[in-house]
Design a protein around this motif. Sequence first.
Motif, PDB file in Angstrom:
ATOM      1  N   GLU A 218       1.059  -1.068   0.191  1.00  0.00           N
ATOM      2  CA  GLU A 218      -0.348  -0.078  -0.114  1.00  0.00           C
ATOM      3  C   GLU A 218       0.428   1.647  -0.296  1.00  0.00           C
ATOM      4  O   GLU A 218       0.351   2.308   0.710  1.00  0.00           O
ATOM      5  N   LYS A 219       2.302   1.176  -0.549  1.00  0.00           N
ATOM      6  CA  LYS A 219       2.872   2.192  -0.556  1.00  0.00           C
ATOM      7  C   LYS A 219       3.098   3.127  -2.050  1.00  0.00           C
ATOM      8  O   LYS A 219       2.589   2.098  -2.446  1.00  0.00           O
ATOM      9  N   TRP A 220       2.683   4.623  -2.117  1.00  0.00           N
ATOM     10  CA  TRP A 220       2.710   4.333  -3.178  1.00  0.00           C
ATOM     11  C   TRP A 220       3.640   5.511  -3.579  1.00  0.00           C
ATOM     12  O   TRP A 220       4.530   6.138  -2.724  1.00  0.00           O
ATOM     13  N   PHE A 221       3.610   5.109  -5.555  1.00  0.00           N
ATOM     14  CA  PHE A 221       5.095   5.861  -6.438  1.00  0.00           C
ATOM     15  C   PHE A 221       5.006   6.781  -7.316  1.00  0.00           C
ATOM     16  O   PHE A 221       3.362   6.560  -7.611  1.00  0.00           O
ATOM     17  N   HIS A 222       5.813   7.954  -7.803  1.00  0.00           N
ATOM     18  CA  HIS A 222       5.623   7.921  -8.582  1.00  0.00           C
ATOM     19  C   HIS A 222       5.879   7.182 -10.015  1.00  0.00           C
ATOM     20  O   HIS A 222       6.572   5.561  -9.844  1.00  0.00           O
ATOM     21  N   GLY A 223       5.465   7.349 -11.089  1.00  0.00           N
ATOM     22  CA  GLY A 223       4.941   5.988 -11.940  1.00  0.00           C
ATOM     23  C   GLY A 223       6.463   6.353 -12.723  1.00  0.00           C
ATOM     24  O   GLY A 223       7.427   4.758 -12.985  1.00  0.00           O
ATOM     25  N   LYS A 224       7.151   7.704 -13.147  1.00  0.00           N
ATOM     26  CA  LYS A 224       8.440   7.641 -13.349  1.00  0.00           C
ATOM     27  C   LYS A 224       9.501   6.458 -11.950  1.00  0.00           C
ATOM     28  O   LYS A 224      10.467   5.887 -12.899  1.00  0.00           O
ATOM     29  N   CYS A 225       8.982   6.629 -10.678  1.00  0.00           N
ATOM     30  CA  CYS A 225      10.561   6.026 -10.327  1.00  0.00           C
ATOM     31  C   CYS A 225       9.932   4.192 -10.201  1.00  0.00           C
ATOM     32  O   CYS A 225      11.442   3.569  -9.913  1.00  0.00           O
ATOM     33  N   VAL A 226       9.570   4.195 -10.715  1.00  0.00           N
ATOM     34  CA  VAL A 226       8.768   2.917 -10.512  1.00  0.00           C
ATOM     35  C   VAL A 226       8.632   1.843 -12.189  1.00  0.00           C
ATOM     36  O   VAL A 226       7.951   0.233 -12.887  1.00  0.00           O
ATOM     37  N   LYS A 227       9.263   3.218 -13.017  1.00  0.00           N
ATOM     38  CA  LYS A 227       8.903   2.420 -14.519  1.00  0.00           C
ATOM     39  C   LYS A 227       7.141   2.454 -15.309  1.00  0.00           C
ATOM     40  O   LYS A 227       7.210   1.464 -15.978  1.00  0.00           O
ATOM     41  N   ILE A 228       6.190   2.560 -14.744  1.00  0.00           N
ATOM     42  CA  ILE A 228       4.829   2.632 -14.812  1.00  0.00           C
ATOM     43  C   ILE A 228       4.466   3.692 -15.662  1.00  0.00           C
ATOM     44  O   ILE A 228       4.543   4.770 -14.818  1.00  0.00           O
ATOM     45  N   THR A 229       3.290   3.619 -16.509  1.00  0.00           N
ATOM     46  CA  THR A 229       3.540   4.748 -17.221  1.00  0.00           C
ATOM     47  C   THR A 229       1.488   4.753 -17.130  1.00  0.00           C
ATOM     48  O   THR A 229       0.833   4.111 -16.606  1.00  0.00           O
ATOM     49  N   PRO A 230       0.877   6.008 -16.596  1.00  0.00           N
ATOM     50  CA  PRO A 230      -0.362   5.244 -17.129  1.00  0.00           C
ATOM     51  C   PRO A 230      -1.220   4.461 -18.255  1.00  0.00           C
ATOM     52  O   PRO A 230      -1.964   3.785 -17.536  1.00  0.00           O
ATOM     53  N   ALA A 231      -0.820   5.073 -19.581  1.00  0.00           N
ATOM     54  CA  ALA A 231      -0.921   3.510 -20.226  1.00  0.00           C
ATOM     55  C   ALA A 231      -1.153   2.205 -19.967  1.00  0.00           C
ATOM     56  O   ALA A 231      -1.870   1.622 -19.792  1.00  0.00           O
ATOM     57  N   ARG A 232       0.165   1.595 -19.311  1.00  0.00           N
ATOM     58  CA  ARG A 232       0.689   0.777 -18.705  1.00  0.00           C
ATOM     59  C   ARG A 232       0.012   0.316 -17.711  1.00  0.00           C
ATOM     60  O   ARG A 232      -1.230  -0.876 -17.375  1.00  0.00           O
ATOM     61  N   ALA A 233      -0.617   1.303 -16.794  1.00  0.00           N
ATOM     62  CA  ALA A 233      -1.361   0.763 -15.210  1.00  0.00           C
ATOM     63  C   ALA A 233      -2.616   0.602 -15.464  1.00  0.00           C
ATOM     64  O   ALA A 233      -3.383  -0.385 -15.047  1.00  0.00           O
ATOM     65  N   GLU A 234      -3.288   1.281 -16.695  1.00  0.00           N
ATOM     66  CA  GLU A 234      -4.844   0.724 -17.309  1.00  0.00           C
ATOM     67  C   GLU A 234      -4.621  -1.391 -17.202  1.00  0.00           C
ATOM     68  O   GLU A 234      -5.613  -1.312 -17.444  1.00  0.00           O
ATOM     69  N   HIS A 235      -3.480  -1.395 -18.147  1.00  0.00           N
ATOM     70  CA  HIS A 235      -4.151  -3.142 -17.684  1.00  0.00           C
ATOM     71  C   HIS A 235      -3.515  -3.978 -17.077  1.00  0.00           C
ATOM     72  O   HIS A 235      -3.458  -4.778 -16.776  1.00  0.00           O
ATOM     73  N   ILE A 236      -3.363  -3.059 -15.717  1.00  0.00           N
ATOM     74  CA  ILE A 236      -2.773  -3.949 -14.895  1.00  0.00           C
ATOM     75  C   ILE A 236      -3.305  -3.994 -13.258  1.00  0.00           C
ATOM     76  O   ILE A 236      -4.216  -2.894 -13.074  1.00  0.00           O
ATOM     77  N   LYS A 237      -4.143  -5.805 -13.314  1.00  0.00           N
ATOM     78  CA  LYS A 237      -5.699  -5.722 -11.944  1.00  0.00           C
ATOM     79  C   LYS A 237      -5.139  -5.454 -10.824  1.00  0.00           C
ATOM     80  O   LYS A 237      -5.394  -5.043 -10.087  1.00  0.00           O
ATOM     81  N   GLN A 238      -3.983  -5.478 -10.333  1.00  0.00           N
ATOM     82  CA  GLN A 238      -2.619  -5.439  -9.216  1.00  0.00           C
ATOM     83  C   GLN A 238      -1.250  -5.581  -9.759  1.00  0.00           C
ATOM     84  O   GLN A 238      -0.895  -6.577  -9.861  1.00  0.00           O
ATOM     85  N   TYR A 239      -1.382  -3.706  -8.459  1.00  0.00           N
ATOM     86  CA  TYR A 239       0.226  -3.664  -9.193  1.00  0.00           C
ATOM     87  C   TYR A 239       1.063  -4.221  -7.679  1.00  0.00           C
ATOM     88  O   TYR A 239       0.201  -3.904  -6.416  1.00  0.00           O
ATOM     89  N   LYS A 240       2.316  -4.088  -7.718  1.00  0.00           N
ATOM     90  CA  LYS A 240       2.799  -4.633  -6.886  1.00  0.00           C
ATOM     91  C   LYS A 240       4.271  -3.882  -7.098  1.00  0.00           C
ATOM     92  O   LYS A 240       4.641  -4.269  -8.375  1.00  0.00           O
ATOM     93  N   CYS A 241       4.774  -3.405  -5.863  1.00  0.00           N
ATOM     94  CA  CYS A 241       6.128  -2.465  -6.499  1.00  0.00           C
ATOM     95  C   CYS A 241       7.360  -3.500  -6.428  1.00  0.00           C
ATOM     96  O   CYS A 241       6.903  -4.714  -5.862  1.00  0.00           O
ATOM     97  N   PRO A 242       9.019  -3.104  -6.847  1.00  0.00           N
ATOM     98  CA  PRO A 242       9.510  -3.837  -7.175  1.00  0.00           C
ATOM     99  C   PRO A 242      10.002  -4.614  -6.056  1.00  0.00           C
ATOM    100  O   PRO A 242      10.407  -6.140  -5.854  1.00  0.00           O
ATOM    101  N   SER A 243       9.560  -3.925  -4.643  1.00  0.00           N
ATOM    102  CA  SER A 243      10.322  -5.093  -3.389  1.00  0.00           C
ATOM    103  C   SER A 243       9.566  -5.364  -3.233  1.00  0.00           C
ATOM    104  O   SER A 243       9.714  -7.175  -2.569  1.00  0.00           O
ATOM    105  N   CYS A 244       8.216  -5.248  -3.571  1.00  0.00           N
ATOM    106  CA  CYS A 244       6.916  -6.480  -3.154  1.00  0.00           C
ATOM    107  C   CYS A 244       6.704  -7.815  -4.351  1.00  0.00           C
ATOM    108  O   CYS A 244       6.865  -8.655  -3.720  1.00  0.00           O
ATOM    109  N   SER A 245       7.446  -7.274  -5.556  1.00  0.00           N
ATOM    110  CA  SER A 245       7.396  -8.643  -6.722  1.00  0.00           C
ATOM    111  C   SER A 245       9.060  -9.303  -5.865  1.00  0.00           C
ATOM    112  O   SER A 245       9.035 -10.312  -6.582  1.00  0.00           O
ATOM    113  N   ASN A 246      10.023  -8.206  -5.486  1.00  0.00           N
ATOM    114  CA  ASN A 246      11.169  -9.215  -5.453  1.00  0.00           C
ATOM    115  C   ASN A 246      10.919 -10.053  -4.029  1.00  0.00           C
ATOM    116  O   ASN A 246      12.691 -11.304  -3.892  1.00  0.00           O
ATOM    117  N   LYS A 247      10.643  -9.683  -2.974  1.00  0.00           N
ATOM    118  CA  LYS A 247      10.897 -10.626  -1.989  1.00  0.00           C
ATOM    119  C   LYS A 247      10.015 -12.050  -1.800  1.00  0.00           C
ATOM    120  O   LYS A 247       9.211 -12.402  -2.707  1.00  0.00           O
TER     121      LYS A 247
END
Length: 251
Positions: A218-247
């Motif tokens: 539940e942390k918030w990120f700048h799209g540019k910091c995690v390399k996510i664009t608004p267009a790409r986010a439209e197709h993400i059902k559940q977003y995991k940040c890099p830290s959570c993805s790498n756990k």
Amino acid sequence: MEGGGAQHNPRTVEEVFRDFKGRRAGMIKALTTDVEEFYQQCDPEKENLCLYGFPNEQWEVNLPAEEVPPELPEPALGINFARDGMQEKDWLSLVAVHSDAWLLSVAFYFGARFGFDKADRKRLFNMINDLPTIFEVVTGAAKKQTKEKSSVSNHSSNKSKSNSKTESQAKHPKASQPKDEEEGLEDEDEDEHGETLCGACGENYASDEFWICCDVCEKWFHGKCVKITPARAEHIKQYKCPSCSNKRARP
């Protein structure tokens, strides 16, 4: 030891603060979005290693400077030796604390070297103190502090709504709205998110930037910091940040 581009010596309070922010951003990146790579580089089988942050927002794990005394104060030595002897989150917190101490020592080294007076030192400290520490960003303490404010409580309650329109607006603060409503919604959005900090760089929310929230931590990120664009986010059902993805389970 100095790397990450051409050597430079900041001479004014503003220049020293920019140097501080750049180094801080690089170290936060190492301990959050690039944490998997950082973990791997801190091999306990290697010699004493240090974490360096550079003014261009890059980071590096390397051996300490060979010259004595070093050109700049040195970071904590041997961070790799403690890696496997404690929980990963505790180890990262320890590195974060030492990183905060190093950043302050470098900033006030420049202050002493270029003759900052009492007023300059106070101004520099106040500018630094307005930012969350690396430790606060890495441990989530910065987020907990902002959650105590009602504006962030409102933003959290809005996030919990399950309808797709609300989720879209939460992930896209600048989502298109009817023209006559747009100005009012922007003001409301700024109030709700104003104290929110990016989980990667630690900077505050701004209404003209795209943000995305991790559905796990539940942390918030700048799209540019995690390399996510608004267009790409439209197709993400559940977003995991890099830290959570790498756990993953550590050996």
